[in-house]
Write an enzyme that holds these catalytic residues in place. Structure first.
Site: not given
Ligand code: COA
Length: 336
Positions: A118, A258, A288
């Site tokens: 990215c 971004h 994204n």
């Molecule tokens: N819908 C519902 N629940 C979901 C889910 C979805 N789409 N995706 C994950 N979960 C659940 C998980 O299974 C987890 O459940 P559990 O607690 O029972 O195990 C819970 O939600 C929390 O998961 P987690 O991965 O810790 O969530 P988060 O709050 O960190 O949010 C992202 C996840 C991906 C949205 C967040 O971490 C994020 O945006 N990170 C940055 C990623 C990024 O920018 N990537 C690109 C880089 S260029």
């Protein structure tokens, strides 16, 4: 200027998006999720995805054509094509070579791809700046194009919610008036964090040597890890970039970041003390789009009148690698 470096002018920007829209509601048919969960954590409501035979080359070609038209530079005057992508349809020929062919350029010029995920557009701009400054090349096309929808694991609800497809492009040239449109630029990487976002290539071992082992399919991401890493480094990094430009945040008109996560964008916005009208966000509609996200945000916001020209902007991004980068740029009249 006090040195012999040739300044750079941003001559044109363009973008292209596929037509098919996938909403958060649509994703509930694939796995257990909800619009509310996705929107509150990411700021995304929908994303665009390619369909049929359409791929990153098609999107990149459209964006390139668009940027070249805006630039007023003839295709035969291009000296170099850079393509930034982490979702090429093939490992080779490079997307940049495909774009050379699709544009119908007759001159034999260098064309190569950059894998900086990215951060690709900023990496491309940094490479272009070095070539232009040195006098080696005059007119450079940078195409940033991705179709991650073909690379995500559509059973992984933690990752596939985030990505969308699209392309953006920029034409840069040697500045005729001594003014450099890249006021400051910086790129970085830290391979120690490479395992935060990975995409294995499914190459097969020679069966005479060893049994083929199936590799995991699709993008694998430690979402929380990425979030923590970026939220920690990016706001401070952008602040340092502004200082490197010899400016104060207040002197700069826009932040065009971004589009990965609205909360990360807000963290940078808060650090800069910017009001919402200074910050470009379109993550709600496109998710994204990887390398394409900054140039799409730039070109679309100018086209829609949210960003006025004759101004300055901070561009910043981060991605797999981990890579990151930023630039303080001038947006002249006529680029879009
Ligand atoms: N819908 C519902 N629940 C979901 C889910 C979805 N789409 N995706 C994950 N979960 C659940 C998980 O299974 C987890 O459940 P559990 O607690 O029972 O195990 C819970 O939600 C929390 O998961 P987690 O991965 O810790 O969530 P988060 O709050 O960190 O949010 C992202 C996840 C991906 C949205 C967040 O971490 C994020 O945006 N990170 C940055 C990623 C990024 O920018 N990537 C690109 C880089 S260029």
């Amino acid at each position: 200027m006090g040195n012999n470096l040739i300044p750079l002018r941003i001559a044109g920007v363009g973008y292209s998006l596929p037509e098919t829209v996938i909403t958060n509601e649509d994703l509930t048919k694939l796995y257990d999720t909800s619009d509310e969960w996705i929107y509150t954590r990411t700021g995304i409501k929908e994303r665009r995805v390619v369909s049929g035979e359409e791929n990153a080359i098609d999107l990149g070609y459209q964006a390139a054509k668009n940027a070249i038209e805006k630039s007023g530079i003839d295709i035969e005057e291009l000296d170099l094509i850079l393509a930034a992508s982490s979702a090429p349809p093939d490992l080779y020929p490079a997307i940049a070579c495909h774009i050379h062919q699709r544009l119908g350029i007759q001159r034999q010029i260098p064309a190569f791809d950059i894998t900086a995920a990215c951060s690709g557009l900023i990496y491309g701009l940094s490479i272009a700046k070095a070539y232009i400054s040195s006098g080696m090349y005059k007119n450079i096309l940078i195409v940033a194009t991705d179709n991650n929808s073909r690379l995500v694991d559509w059973t992984d609800r933690g990752t596939s919610i985030l990505f969308g497809d699209g392309a953006g492009a920029m034409v840069v040239t040697a500045s005729e008036d001594g003014v450099d449109d890249v006021i400051a630029i910086d790129i970085k990487a830290d391979g120690n964090y490479g395992n935060l976002i990975e995409l294995a290539f499914d190459g097969k071992n020679c069966p005479l040597v060893e049994q083929y082992e199936e590799k995991p399919k699709g993008i694998r991401m430690n979402g929380r890890g990425v979030y923590t890493f970026v939220a920690k480094i990016l706001p401070h990094y952008v602040e340092e970039l502004v200082a490197k430009a010899g400016m104060n945040a207040d002197d700069i008109d826009y932040l065009i970041p971004h589009q990965a996560n609205i909360r990360i964008i807000q963290a940078v916005q808060e650090r800069l003390g910017y009001s919402d009208d200074k910050v470009v966000t379109n993550i709600k509609y496109y998710g994204n789009t990887s390398a394409a996200s900054i140039p799409i945000a730039l070109a679309e916001s100018v086209e829609k009148g949210k960003v006025k020209l004759g101004t300055t902007a901070i561009l910043c991004g981060f991605g797999a690698g981990m890579t990151w980068g930023g630039a303080v740029v001038r947006l002249r009249e006529g680029i879009c």
